[in-house]
Motif scaffolding. Structure first.
Motif, short mmCIF file in Angstrom:
data_model
loop_
_atom_site.label_atom_id
_atom_site.label_comp_id
_atom_site.label_asym_id
_atom_site.label_seq_id
_atom_site.Cartn_x
_atom_site.Cartn_y
_atom_site.Cartn_z
N VAL A 77 40.16 37.27 68.81
CA VAL A 77 40.82 37.25 70.12
C VAL A 77 40.17 36.15 70.95
CG1 VAL A 77 41.40 38.58 72.18
CG2 VAL A 77 41.25 39.73 69.95
N ALA A 81 35.97 35.88 70.91
CA ALA A 81 35.80 36.34 69.52
C ALA A 81 36.22 35.30 68.49
CB ALA A 81 36.57 37.64 69.30
N TYR A 98 43.45 32.78 65.27
CA TYR A 98 43.06 33.37 66.54
C TYR A 98 44.27 33.51 67.44
CZ TYR A 98 42.68 28.77 68.97
OH TYR A 98 42.92 27.54 69.54
N GLU A 126 36.89 41.50 67.75
CA GLU A 126 36.74 41.33 69.20
C GLU A 126 35.25 41.35 69.54
OE1 GLU A 126 37.58 40.07 71.86
OE2 GLU A 126 39.28 41.24 72.61
N ILE A 129 34.94 45.15 74.32
CA ILE A 129 36.07 45.97 74.77
C ILE A 129 35.75 46.50 76.16
CG2 ILE A 129 37.50 48.01 74.31
CD1 ILE A 129 37.74 45.92 72.12
N SER A 135 42.67 42.86 74.32
CA SER A 135 42.58 43.11 72.88
C SER A 135 43.91 43.62 72.34
CB SER A 135 41.49 44.15 72.60
OG SER A 135 40.27 43.78 73.19
N MET A 152 40.90 47.24 64.42
CA MET A 152 40.07 46.29 65.17
C MET A 152 38.61 46.70 65.07
SD MET A 152 40.33 45.24 69.24
CE MET A 152 42.04 44.75 69.05
N ALA A 154 34.85 45.62 66.84
CA ALA A 154 34.27 44.87 67.95
C ALA A 154 32.75 45.04 67.97
CB ALA A 154 34.86 45.36 69.28
#
Length: 213
Positions: A77, A81, A98, A126, A129, A135, A152, A154
């Protein structure tokens, strides 16, 4: 959900050690949203520390493979990220794309940068958060491109209940290496914060939008 307690504490320890996360209950930061916050997280700092960068790369990649098998593509992201997502994709030996917050205003007007085919299995990486909005916006773009989003992973989450609700409503599986509650535990154990500061930090997490009032 966090990956496991040991990883959560180790990740928190490393992020505090290099000041990727700063706790300032007496001198709050101001977020872009206007919220006052006693915590600021910039996980891009981890890229400058080889051992920590390697730990995150290996741990994130292992988590992806154990939870979802090896996907066809890793998606990061933008912008936080992108770099860590590339490292995870490299560790797994698979392609990387991305996702921008919105399509470009010029050129090919891409929102997803890189080569992505319809029906491919994707895991999103990610760095942080908070509310989950940006996200999940990336997940939406990937689904609209006919990708199959498996979940996902993170580095860190503030652990807001409403953020988890957003992921539940969107039916997106989320795993984080660490979160706010584990961070505070680690900060107390290492005398990074005092008991009084802990109370302030806990109060913020219960109602962040109203905390400064």
């Amino acid at each position: 959900m966090i990956l496991d307690k040991n990883t959560a504490k180790k990740t928190a320890e490393l992020l505090l050690q290099i000041k990727a996360i700063k706790l300032q209950p007496n001198e709050p930061f101001t977020w872009a949203s206007g919220w006052k916050s006693p915590i600021y997280c910039d996980n891009r700092t981890t890229l400058s520390f080889v051992n920590i960068r390697n730990f995150l790369r290996e741990t994130l990649a292992k988590t992806v493979e154990e939870k979802y098998g090896k996907p066809d593509v890793i998606a990061g992201v933008a912008t936080g990220a992108i770099a860590i997502g590339v490292l995870v994709a490299q560790e797994l030996g698979i392609p990387f794309v991305y996702v921008r917050p919105e399509p470009k205003k010029h050129g090919r007007q891409n929102q997803i940068e890189g080569h992505l085919e319809k029906g491919q299995n994707v895991v999103v990486i990610e760095d942080l958060i908070s509310t989950g909005k940006s996200s999940l916006n990336a997940v939406k773009a990937l689904k609209e491109a006919d990708a199959t989003v498996k979940g996902m992973v993170a580095i860190f989450s503030y652990g807001f209940e409403f953020a988890q609700d957003n992921f539940n409503v969107a039916n997106v599986d989320l795993t984080t290496l660490s979160d706010y509650s584990n961070l505070l535990e680690q900060a107390v154990e290492t005398n990074y914060i005092s008991g009084k500061e802990l109370a302030t930090l806990q109060a913020w997490s219960e109602n962040p939008s109203e905390w400064s009032r």
